[in-house]
Design a protein around this motif. Sequence first.
Motif, PDB file in Angstrom:
ATOM      1  N   ARG A 160       0.837  -1.204   0.000  1.00 17.50           N
ATOM      2  CA  ARG A 160       0.000   0.000   0.000  1.00 17.50           C
ATOM      3  C   ARG A 160       0.874   1.256   0.000  1.00 17.50           C
ATOM      4  NH1 ARG A 160      -2.810  -3.215   3.895  1.00 17.50           N
ATOM      5  NH2 ARG A 160      -4.736  -4.077   2.982  1.00 17.50           N
ATOM      6  N   GLU A 161       1.982   1.206   0.731  1.00 20.18           N
ATOM      7  CA  GLU A 161       2.914   2.345   0.750  1.00 20.18           C
ATOM      8  C   GLU A 161       3.460   2.623  -0.640  1.00 20.18           C
ATOM      9  OE1 GLU A 161       7.485   3.331   2.064  1.00 20.18           O
ATOM     10  OE2 GLU A 161       6.457   1.681   3.080  1.00 20.18           O
ATOM     11  N   VAL A 162       3.894   1.567  -1.341  1.00 19.36           N
ATOM     12  CA  VAL A 162       4.435   1.718  -2.695  1.00 19.36           C
ATOM     13  C   VAL A 162       3.365   2.274  -3.630  1.00 19.36           C
ATOM     14  CG1 VAL A 162       5.287   0.453  -4.701  1.00 19.36           C
ATOM     15  CG2 VAL A 162       6.174  -0.087  -2.414  1.00 19.36           C
ATOM     16  N   ILE A 194      14.264  -4.453  -5.249  1.00 22.59           N
ATOM     17  CA  ILE A 194      13.250  -3.423  -5.051  1.00 22.59           C
ATOM     18  C   ILE A 194      13.143  -3.077  -3.570  1.00 22.59           C
ATOM     19  CG2 ILE A 194      10.757  -2.965  -5.130  1.00 22.59           C
ATOM     20  CD1 ILE A 194      10.667  -4.487  -7.753  1.00 22.59           C
ATOM     21  N   HIS A 195      13.025  -1.773  -3.296  1.00 24.10           N
ATOM     22  CA  HIS A 195      12.854  -1.275  -1.932  1.00 24.10           C
ATOM     23  C   HIS A 195      11.712  -0.267  -1.907  1.00 24.10           C
ATOM     24  CE1 HIS A 195      16.822  -2.935  -0.782  1.00 24.10           C
ATOM     25  NE2 HIS A 195      17.183  -2.565  -2.004  1.00 24.10           N
ATOM     26  N   PRO A 196      10.913  -0.246  -0.830  1.00 26.99           N
ATOM     27  CA  PRO A 196       9.820   0.743  -0.738  1.00 26.99           C
ATOM     28  C   PRO A 196      10.372   2.137  -0.469  1.00 26.99           C
ATOM     29  CG  PRO A 196       9.985  -0.484   1.301  1.00 26.99           C
ATOM     30  CD  PRO A 196      10.961  -1.131   0.345  1.00 26.99           C
ATOM     31  N   TYR A 232       9.350   5.006 -11.228  1.00 18.45           N
ATOM     32  CA  TYR A 232       7.952   5.336 -11.010  1.00 18.45           C
ATOM     33  C   TYR A 232       7.043   4.285 -11.650  1.00 18.45           C
ATOM     34  CZ  TYR A 232       9.423   9.825  -9.191  1.00 18.45           C
ATOM     35  OH  TYR A 232       9.996  10.798  -8.409  1.00 18.45           O
ATOM     36  N   LEU A 233       5.917   4.056 -11.015  1.00 13.43           N
ATOM     37  CA  LEU A 233       4.992   3.029 -11.491  1.00 13.43           C
ATOM     38  C   LEU A 233       4.122   3.580 -12.614  1.00 13.43           C
ATOM     39  CD1 LEU A 233       3.722   1.601  -8.062  1.00 13.43           C
ATOM     40  CD2 LEU A 233       5.749   0.940  -9.380  1.00 13.43           C
ATOM     41  N   LEU A 281      -0.465  -4.059  -8.655  1.00 12.11           N
ATOM     42  CA  LEU A 281      -0.394  -3.970  -7.195  1.00 12.11           C
ATOM     43  C   LEU A 281      -1.792  -3.960  -6.592  1.00 12.11           C
ATOM     44  CD1 LEU A 281       2.483  -1.409  -6.500  1.00 12.11           C
ATOM     45  CD2 LEU A 281       2.586  -3.899  -6.668  1.00 12.11           C
ATOM     46  N   GLU A 282      -2.718  -3.263  -7.229  1.00 11.17           N
ATOM     47  CA  GLU A 282      -4.088  -3.248  -6.728  1.00 11.17           C
ATOM     48  C   GLU A 282      -4.707  -4.641  -6.782  1.00 11.17           C
ATOM     49  OE1 GLU A 282      -5.842  -0.354  -9.250  1.00 11.17           O
ATOM     50  OE2 GLU A 282      -5.124   1.366  -8.072  1.00 11.17           O
TER      51      GLU A 282
END
Length: 208
Positions: free
Chosen positions: A161-163, A175-177, A191-192, A200-201
Amino acid sequence: MGVGEDLLAEVLTPIIGDMVDSRSTKPKPEQVSSRLEKSRSYIYKAVAVLLIERLDEYSQEQLEFIVSNAGEAAGRAAPKLYRAASRLGLDHIVDALRHLWRLYGRPMPVKCPRCMFDSLTPDLECIVCGARVGEEEVKSVIGFERLLREYAEAADKGVVREVLAAGYVYYDGEIHPPSTRPASGYTLQLYLNRSERMELERILSRGG
């Protein structure tokens, strides 16, 4: 060898001179030849290094000689040698330079999508071929979509959710948040895009 008589003489003259100075009698030609044969690898390396230092344009034969004999010097000079090999279309030389770059150059965690050397800086500029690349190119070469999916499936849902809320991640080979930017000197901020957000959703909806 195609390296030029002047460069070869520059390397051989002090070697032969030392051999003569170290003996009380003048060495026979066969003795000189034998000593030179034993010093072959040193001589070839010295000539190859001089080729790197003295020339700006190279023939195929010279490039093959350099990558076969210069070792560390060829790895450090990979950007210069890559440009020469690319102009001549010498893929086998480029492959050899990639290996030498990984051993002796300044390898980075991420490949350049253009030249495929491990040479992409955090500013998305290649220090070998000089290209400036876009994020989508970087994502393609590292397989970002798969990495992001595997990361999200294994991570705590709160981190996912943070990402998703931040819209980006850090990457340094992993990968790191956003809340845990790596302390290493090398970090990409990626960037996503829309499809990555949707993935992710989807993962979050499965996990409740």
